[in-house]
Design a protein around this motif. Sequence first.
Motif, PDB file in Angstrom:
ATOM      1  N   LEU A 183       0.835  -1.207   0.000  1.00  0.00           N
ATOM      2  CA  LEU A 183       0.000   0.000   0.000  1.00  0.00           C
ATOM      3  C   LEU A 183       0.869   1.256   0.000  1.00  0.00           C
ATOM      4  N   GLU A 184       2.000   1.184   0.697  1.00  0.00           N
ATOM      5  CA  GLU A 184       2.900   2.336   0.729  1.00  0.00           C
ATOM      6  C   GLU A 184       3.541   2.578  -0.648  1.00  0.00           C
ATOM      7  N   VAL A 185       3.901   1.489  -1.337  1.00  0.00           N
ATOM      8  CA  VAL A 185       4.449   1.635  -2.698  1.00  0.00           C
ATOM      9  C   VAL A 185       3.382   2.253  -3.605  1.00  0.00           C
ATOM     10  N   ALA A 186       2.147   1.756  -3.494  1.00  0.00           N
ATOM     11  CA  ALA A 186       1.058   2.278  -4.337  1.00  0.00           C
ATOM     12  C   ALA A 186       0.819   3.759  -4.038  1.00  0.00           C
ATOM     13  N   ARG A 187       0.828   4.113  -2.743  1.00  0.00           N
ATOM     14  CA  ARG A 187       0.609   5.508  -2.353  1.00  0.00           C
ATOM     15  C   ARG A 187       1.723   6.400  -2.925  1.00  0.00           C
ATOM     16  N   SER A 188       2.965   5.935  -2.811  1.00  0.00           N
ATOM     17  CA  SER A 188       4.103   6.733  -3.287  1.00  0.00           C
ATOM     18  C   SER A 188       4.049   6.932  -4.796  1.00  0.00           C
ATOM     19  N   LEU A 189       3.727   5.868  -5.531  1.00  0.00           N
ATOM     20  CA  LEU A 189       3.648   6.013  -6.982  1.00  0.00           C
ATOM     21  C   LEU A 189       2.489   6.944  -7.345  1.00  0.00           C
ATOM     22  N   GLY A 190       1.420   6.893  -6.547  1.00  0.00           N
ATOM     23  CA  GLY A 190       0.291   7.813  -6.753  1.00  0.00           C
ATOM     24  C   GLY A 190       0.729   9.262  -6.616  1.00  0.00           C
ATOM     25  N   GLU A 191       1.582   9.513  -5.601  1.00  0.00           N
ATOM     26  CA  GLU A 191       2.107  10.879  -5.410  1.00  0.00           C
ATOM     27  C   GLU A 191       2.921  11.305  -6.632  1.00  0.00           C
ATOM     28  N   LEU A 192       3.754  10.382  -7.127  1.00  0.00           N
ATOM     29  CA  LEU A 192       4.572  10.702  -8.306  1.00  0.00           C
ATOM     30  C   LEU A 192       3.690  10.972  -9.529  1.00  0.00           C
ATOM     31  N   LEU A 193       2.625  10.175  -9.677  1.00  0.00           N
ATOM     32  CA  LEU A 193       1.706  10.382 -10.814  1.00  0.00           C
ATOM     33  C   LEU A 193       1.121  11.785 -10.775  1.00  0.00           C
ATOM     34  N   LYS A 194       0.746  12.220  -9.562  1.00  0.00           N
ATOM     35  CA  LYS A 194       0.165  13.564  -9.401  1.00  0.00           C
ATOM     36  C   LYS A 194       1.153  14.635  -9.830  1.00  0.00           C
ATOM     37  N   LYS A 195       2.466  14.320  -9.646  1.00  0.00           N
ATOM     38  CA  LYS A 195       3.484  15.317 -10.011  1.00  0.00           C
ATOM     39  C   LYS A 195       3.899  15.193 -11.477  1.00  0.00           C
ATOM     40  N   GLY A 196       3.231  14.308 -12.193  1.00  0.00           N
ATOM     41  CA  GLY A 196       3.499  14.238 -13.632  1.00  0.00           C
ATOM     42  C   GLY A 196       4.324  13.039 -14.084  1.00  0.00           C
ATOM     43  N   TRP A 197       4.781  12.217 -13.123  1.00  0.00           N
ATOM     44  CA  TRP A 197       5.535  11.017 -13.508  1.00  0.00           C
ATOM     45  C   TRP A 197       4.608  10.042 -14.228  1.00  0.00           C
ATOM     46  N   LYS A 198       5.146   9.368 -15.246  1.00  0.00           N
ATOM     47  CA  LYS A 198       4.338   8.378 -15.946  1.00  0.00           C
ATOM     48  C   LYS A 198       5.211   7.190 -16.301  1.00  0.00           C
ATOM     49  N   PRO A 199       4.845   6.005 -15.830  1.00  0.00           N
ATOM     50  CA  PRO A 199       5.652   4.827 -16.192  1.00  0.00           C
ATOM     51  C   PRO A 199       5.468   4.481 -17.668  1.00  0.00           C
ATOM     52  N   SER A 200       6.520   3.963 -18.316  1.00  0.00           N
ATOM     53  CA  SER A 200       6.339   3.577 -19.724  1.00  0.00           C
ATOM     54  C   SER A 200       5.775   2.170 -19.868  1.00  0.00           C
ATOM     55  N   ARG A 201       5.839   1.385 -18.794  1.00  0.00           N
ATOM     56  CA  ARG A 201       5.198   0.059 -18.846  1.00  0.00           C
ATOM     57  C   ARG A 201       4.110   0.000 -17.781  1.00  0.00           C
ATOM     58  N   THR A 202       3.113  -0.866 -18.017  1.00  0.00           N
ATOM     59  CA  THR A 202       1.984  -0.988 -17.092  1.00  0.00           C
ATOM     60  C   THR A 202       2.423  -1.619 -15.771  1.00  0.00           C
ATOM     61  N   ILE A 203       1.942  -1.055 -14.677  1.00  0.00           N
ATOM     62  CA  ILE A 203       2.207  -1.618 -13.341  1.00  0.00           C
ATOM     63  C   ILE A 203       0.883  -2.160 -12.805  1.00  0.00           C
ATOM     64  N   ILE A 204       0.864  -3.418 -12.406  1.00  0.00           N
ATOM     65  CA  ILE A 204      -0.339  -4.004 -11.802  1.00  0.00           C
ATOM     66  C   ILE A 204      -0.011  -4.402 -10.366  1.00  0.00           C
ATOM     67  N   PHE A 205      -0.821  -3.938  -9.412  1.00  0.00           N
ATOM     68  CA  PHE A 205      -0.678  -4.376  -8.020  1.00  0.00           C
ATOM     69  C   PHE A 205      -1.623  -5.542  -7.793  1.00  0.00           C
ATOM     70  N   GLY A 206      -1.115  -6.608  -7.206  1.00  0.00           N
ATOM     71  CA  GLY A 206      -1.964  -7.771  -6.923  1.00  0.00           C
ATOM     72  C   GLY A 206      -1.905  -8.104  -5.446  1.00  0.00           C
ATOM     73  N   SER A 207      -3.066  -8.230  -4.811  1.00  0.00           N
ATOM     74  CA  SER A 207      -3.112  -8.668  -3.419  1.00  0.00           C
ATOM     75  C   SER A 207      -3.899  -9.974  -3.417  1.00  0.00           C
ATOM     76  N   TRP A 208      -3.222 -11.070  -3.090  1.00  0.00           N
ATOM     77  CA  TRP A 208      -3.792 -12.390  -3.371  1.00  0.00           C
ATOM     78  C   TRP A 208      -4.582 -12.961  -2.206  1.00  0.00           C
ATOM     79  N   ASP A 209      -5.711 -13.545  -2.535  1.00  0.00           N
ATOM     80  CA  ASP A 209      -6.498 -14.301  -1.550  1.00  0.00           C
ATOM     81  C   ASP A 209      -5.944 -15.707  -1.408  1.00  0.00           C
ATOM     82  N   ALA A 210      -6.258 -16.321  -0.288  1.00  0.00           N
ATOM     83  CA  ALA A 210      -6.117 -17.775  -0.083  1.00  0.00           C
ATOM     84  C   ALA A 210      -4.731 -18.322  -0.412  1.00  0.00           C
ATOM     85  N   GLU A 211      -3.693 -17.554  -0.056  1.00  0.00           N
ATOM     86  CA  GLU A 211      -2.335 -18.048  -0.285  1.00  0.00           C
ATOM     87  C   GLU A 211      -2.062 -19.286   0.552  1.00  0.00           C
TER      88      GLU A 211
END
Length: 346
Positions: free
Chosen positions: A10-38
């Motif tokens: 969640l902290e990584v997602a929050r930080s990247l969100g902050e960067l996005l707001k400042k105009g950062w844009k990744p060139s490849r897609t980032i997918i966050f996965g939180s897995w059930d029933a590991e």
Amino acid sequence: DPNSGSSAMLEVARSLGELLKKGWKPSRTIIFGSWDAEEFGLIGSTEWVEENSERLSKNAVAYLNVDVAVNGTNFGVSGVPSLMAFAHGVMADVTDPKTGKSIFESWVSRQKAEKANTAKVGDTEFQIGSLGSGSDYTPFLQHIGVPSLDMGFNGPYGVYHSVYDSFYWMEKFGDPNFTYHATLAKIWGLMVMRLSNEALLPFDYSNYGRQAEKFVDSISRDAKENELDLNLSELKKAASDFRQTAEQYQERLNRERLAANNLKIVNETLLKTERAFIDPQGLNLRPWYRHVVYAPGIYAGYEAEVFPALQEAINSKNISQARLAASQAKSALERAKATLLFNANP
Ligand SMILES: [Zn+2]
């Protein structure tokens, strides 16, 4: 287990969100996965990988796994050999809160101390661990061949999978100021940013080649010690050929600056090389496991077995099965070599 990992994610997602707001844009897609029933058999991640296997096989660059982010202060990382240099690079850029040195330096000192105890030295000294199972990288790497890393800060056994694994324990004893959670989020976030933004994918298959050759040598010694009538010379040659091709490929990548259209081809090649270790037929007795180099050992719990079908056939002295597995391994190494040779002149 696994809420320390979830909070770091969640902290990584929050930080990247902050960067996005400042105009950062990744060139490849980032997918966050939180897995059930590991805990019940990696069910959530497995279902998701199976459902999306076509597009993941085609496009996925890498999978970064964090399960228990923190139950101590010793950074541990396992993964495919092609991502070792990448992992080292990120570890060198993040500070270890306890030692004030980089995570990489602290990790190397520990590796040296451990190796001194077991008297095992040499160039395997700074290798990252092999992936067996026990967490959600398994479907990504071992079913469809997505290069994977698994990491976290480890400590003494005792709390893991016990009733003491609670927020109270973490706050009082495990990571009182949550500094190691923050550090893991830094490492993870840097990895995500580099993998999603670097023009040239940061894979180095020369290390994969050296490891594969070493694994084959060790298995050959095993076969000899067991006095099995098994000729592994073709497999040895395939491993050595793959290593040489990968070393030459890497040398060229280090030497030459790539033009944009060649960059695309090289990235495609680097992405496909790990996929070459997938055999659609799967491993003997367990066809869902399709990675020829890495699987959890059948009798080894979470521990990794390298060239698992061959190693297991040798352990059980099953010659015909060992021959089949050796031929399967040889073909996989030849496919990986052919992938690198295709467009070998970027
Ligand atoms: Zn668990």
